[in-house]
Design a protein around this motif. Structure first.
Motif, PDB file in Angstrom:
ATOM      1  N   LEU A 136     -45.215   7.413   2.023  1.00 54.49           N
ATOM      2  CA  LEU A 136     -46.542   7.968   1.742  1.00 54.49           C
ATOM      3  C   LEU A 136     -46.964   8.962   2.817  1.00 54.49           C
ATOM      4  O   LEU A 136     -47.573   9.988   2.511  1.00 54.49           O
ATOM      5  N   VAL A 196     -49.217   1.900  -4.182  1.00 55.15           N
ATOM      6  CA  VAL A 196     -48.020   1.062  -4.272  1.00 55.15           C
ATOM      7  C   VAL A 196     -48.234   0.047  -5.386  1.00 55.15           C
ATOM      8  O   VAL A 196     -49.258  -0.650  -5.408  1.00 55.15           O
ATOM      9  N   GLY A 197     -47.306  -0.030  -6.317  1.00 59.22           N
ATOM     10  CA  GLY A 197     -47.453  -0.972  -7.431  1.00 59.22           C
ATOM     11  C   GLY A 197     -46.348  -0.816  -8.453  1.00 59.22           C
ATOM     12  O   GLY A 197     -45.373  -0.108  -8.217  1.00 59.22           O
ATOM     13  N   VAL A 198     -46.500  -1.512  -9.572  1.00 56.90           N
ATOM     14  CA  VAL A 198     -45.537  -1.391 -10.676  1.00 56.90           C
ATOM     15  C   VAL A 198     -46.292  -1.286 -11.997  1.00 56.90           C
ATOM     16  O   VAL A 198     -47.475  -1.607 -12.075  1.00 56.90           O
ATOM     17  N   GLY A 210     -39.195   2.115  -6.076  1.00 58.08           N
ATOM     18  CA  GLY A 210     -39.703   1.647  -7.372  1.00 58.08           C
ATOM     19  C   GLY A 210     -41.179   1.336  -7.379  1.00 58.08           C
ATOM     20  O   GLY A 210     -41.793   1.253  -8.452  1.00 58.08           O
ATOM     21  N   ILE A 211     -41.775   1.137  -6.206  1.00 52.54           N
ATOM     22  CA  ILE A 211     -43.194   0.746  -6.172  1.00 52.54           C
ATOM     23  C   ILE A 211     -44.101   1.815  -5.561  1.00 52.54           C
ATOM     24  O   ILE A 211     -45.304   1.816  -5.842  1.00 52.54           O
ATOM     25  N   VAL A 212     -43.586   2.707  -4.732  1.00 53.73           N
ATOM     26  CA  VAL A 212     -44.441   3.776  -4.197  1.00 53.73           C
ATOM     27  C   VAL A 212     -44.809   4.712  -5.345  1.00 53.73           C
ATOM     28  O   VAL A 212     -43.934   5.183  -6.076  1.00 53.73           O
ATOM     29  N   ARG A 213     -46.086   4.938  -5.525  1.00 55.85           N
ATOM     30  CA  ARG A 213     -46.609   5.711  -6.672  1.00 55.85           C
ATOM     31  C   ARG A 213     -46.088   5.151  -7.996  1.00 55.85           C
ATOM     32  O   ARG A 213     -45.891   5.880  -8.949  1.00 55.85           O
ATOM     33  N   ARG A 214     -45.807   3.851  -8.010  1.00 47.96           N
ATOM     34  CA  ARG A 214     -45.217   3.154  -9.164  1.00 47.96           C
ATOM     35  C   ARG A 214     -43.907   3.788  -9.607  1.00 47.96           C
ATOM     36  O   ARG A 214     -43.555   3.778 -10.779  1.00 47.96           O
ATOM     37  N   GLY A 215     -43.182   4.357  -8.644  1.00 47.50           N
ATOM     38  CA  GLY A 215     -41.851   4.867  -8.945  1.00 47.50           C
ATOM     39  C   GLY A 215     -41.648   6.336  -8.637  1.00 47.50           C
ATOM     40  O   GLY A 215     -42.289   7.175  -9.238  1.00 47.50           O
ATOM     41  N   CYS A 269     -42.629   1.883   2.782  1.00 47.51           N
ATOM     42  CA  CYS A 269     -43.641   2.454   1.876  1.00 47.51           C
ATOM     43  C   CYS A 269     -44.592   3.355   2.649  1.00 47.51           C
ATOM     44  O   CYS A 269     -44.953   4.448   2.185  1.00 47.51           O
ATOM     45  N   VAL A 303     -37.701  -5.444  -7.911  1.00 44.64           N
ATOM     46  CA  VAL A 303     -37.876  -4.848  -9.241  1.00 44.64           C
ATOM     47  C   VAL A 303     -36.515  -4.395  -9.766  1.00 44.64           C
ATOM     48  O   VAL A 303     -35.557  -4.264  -9.008  1.00 44.64           O
ATOM     49  N   THR A 323     -50.552  -1.917 -12.116  1.00 42.91           N
ATOM     50  CA  THR A 323     -50.893  -2.902 -11.101  1.00 42.91           C
ATOM     51  C   THR A 323     -50.688  -2.233  -9.756  1.00 42.91           C
ATOM     52  O   THR A 323     -50.045  -1.192  -9.677  1.00 42.91           O
ATOM     53  N   GLY A 324     -51.203  -2.821  -8.703  1.00 44.43           N
ATOM     54  CA  GLY A 324     -50.952  -2.214  -7.409  1.00 44.43           C
ATOM     55  C   GLY A 324     -51.870  -2.687  -6.309  1.00 44.43           C
ATOM     56  O   GLY A 324     -52.793  -3.486  -6.512  1.00 44.43           O
TER      57      GLY A 324
END
Lengths: 375, 375
Positions: free
Chosen positions: B97, A162-164, B124-129, B93, B164, A151-152
């Protein structure tokens, strides 16, 4: 035998405690309440949709949920890629909290990939995770973004940065919803569908070369093709949920594709995601041939099929001023599949023989793009 | 035996592939580069800090990282709870980036709980972690928010409602950093430290009753108390990483505490988190006594100790106009520990004997609060 039993397909995604089902077939939007009730305990739901899809299906979905005793609220967002922003993420989270969605209640994404990606992200972070149901209404979302848990949102640095990872609890791929897609949208989804053949299913690719007209016309071939695609993606995701290895194969065509989308400003009038992937897949095959990894005949065959269904296959097919090599390289460098400065590409040894190459020198990429763009 | 070996403690948190170490002792900020280099492969780092902590420790940390060959950038945010917002999340974020932080690079939270929660969420959310290192500089952050992987921001609906679960890769709890805390901040952290005794470590609580002055003065008792607290929290988190059962015990005092914070507008001049927890723990003990679950003597003992270290223990201790029962109930209802309308509270059978009660009738809570507030 009922009509449902005759036509509905179920793909099970066996991810341990995150396992879920993908139901594929007609009439699922109207029956969503029943399917959700048997799987999710909460009696509240919040639907996130966009203006286009909402106008067509929101009422049917709300009525169905209500009939099954689920109290649903909804939020309707502007259609289009620009909705995948921090601004709309904030808005969706606020709506879910205002509706007092709790951990066992369902957040439902009713729409294409944009709505699915944004809603899945919001469902993954509100209360650090609530239940999440996808009702993908585009072919692209049914065969791609509804499977795999990515997701993102987009930022000024690029797409999906950006996402999870958030696996849905249930996916309802209503084949009736595809009837209202434009030809162009259907074709864009078809590019991802064909991708599974090009990655590691040469027989499926050959089947598509023969049956693509039936897939476009609807009916059992379409449901079959969607089910094969979902299964193909599910197999990869199960083997590598967090994208450390094999899962990268799903990015076939995506490094070039994302770069083209970025360099054309995510302007859907010029290029939508599936079209970028179509051109990107042809580029990946041609680049592989140029590196003597595959036969140029395979690149020609991949291009011929994508072209026959009406997809763009060359950078020159994109309307407007062509992006420069510099613009494309800038976007490729920011792409998240970068490791310690080295470039990772999905290359191929031929149709159905894709592989991950994580040491591609950027000089080779630059030379290849210069050639393609005649610079 | 070196000075380091004499005083440094390590708490290992065995969470499978998310396992990590908490190092506790003096001088860790200056040695961060070495500790990070042995555990994280990326050669880039981004530090997130606030104006207060940054002024004291950012230069030392940057110099140390540089000396170990890590290229670090930093972002300094305003101090205070209001920084845990979507606005600052977006900003962090964007900074990560822009700095092209990749998956194996480190994002470092240098600060208290606010910085840790916000930074952990962003990491936890930048690049999905990406990789995440905590350098907690307040006692509260060292014993509470740096252990357990909960990250998040606040919204107008309440605290920590968006976030998260993101376990850090390393925690460096530098005991020297606590020297610059105000007495009030140290006390607020002490409330969480004492909580572990009240939950299920009656011997630790008794040890604190005897040794609290040495813990406040610094030295080996302080490091010991922090290590016991981290170990206590780690034990609970390992048993229940995603907070479905036992982990809820860590919320002792927090339902009332969060409600008090919300009802006083998160105004740190009136009430900081640890103070809310201190009052909340006393309320939880008194509420348990009122429900005939525990002896009123235990509530009196808990209160006496918290009071002796200088913590507020009654709603009336909060400066300004007292919140109303309605305001508190509104906040309790929005708190995330609500299941299908029922209220979940952490109650107790006495010192060190806390338990989860998930069927507390809200009428009982209302009556109890009315009594407390004299309404």
């Amino acid at each position: 035998m009922t009509d449902k039993a005759k036509t509905e397909r179920v793909v099970h995604v066996p991810l341990g405690e995150r396992a879920y089902d993908i139901l594929i077939g007609p009439g699922l939007i109207g029956r969503a309440g029943g399917e959700i009730s048997t799987r999710i305990s909460g009696r509240k739901a919040a639907i996130v949709t966009d203006e286009n899809v909402g106008a067509l299906y929101l009422e049917e979905l709300m009525d169905g949920l209500e009939a099954d005793g689920i109290d649903a609220t909804s939020i309707t967002l502007p259609a289009g890629e620009k909705t995948k922003s921090f601004e709309h993420l904030t808005k969706v989270c606020d709506t879910l909290l205002s509706a007092r969605i709790e951990r066992n209640d369902a957040v439902i994404a009713l729409g294409g990939g944009v709505i699915g990606d944004l809603t899945g992200f919001a469902a993954g972070i509100v209360r650090r995770g609530v239940r999440f149901v996808q009702i993908p209404t585009s072919l692209l979302a049914q065969v791609d973004s509804s499977v795999g848990g990515k997701t993102g949102i987009n930022t000024r640095h690029g797409k999906n940065l950006v996402g999870v990872f958030n696996q849905p609890d249930l996916v309802l791929a209503d084949s009736d919803a595809l009837q209202t897609l434009s030809e162009r949208e259907f074709r864009a989804g078809y590019a991802e569908l064909a991708k599974y053949g090009l990655i590691d299913k040469p027989d499926f690719f050959a089947w598509l070369e023969t049956n693509w007209q039936a897939v476009f016309a609807g009916g059992p071939e379409r449901i079959e093709a969607i089910a094969v695609s979902c299964q193909a993606k599910a197999d990869v995701v199960v083997a590598d949920e967090r994208e450390s290895g094999r899962r990268a194969l799903l990015n076939l065509g995506h490094t070039f594709g994302h770069a083209l989308e970025a360099a054309t400003g995510y302007d859907s009038a010029r290029l939508v995601h599936g079209e970028g992937v179509a051109i990107g897949m042809v580029l990946a095959h041609e680049f592989s041939a140029r590196l003597n990894l595959a036969s140029p005949d395979d690149a020609a065959r991949a291009e011929a099929h994508l072209k026959s269904v009406g997809l763009p296959t060359r950078i020159g097919d994109i309307p407007g001023v062509a992006p420069t090599v510099e613009e494309l390289m800038e976007a490729i460098g920011q792409d998240k599949k970068v490791k310690g400065g080295q470039l990772t590409f999905i290359l191929t040894h031929g149709i159905g023989r894709a592989f991950v190459a994580d040491d591609v020198p950027s000089s080779e990429v630059i030379r290849f793009l210069e050639e393609k763009l005649g610079q």
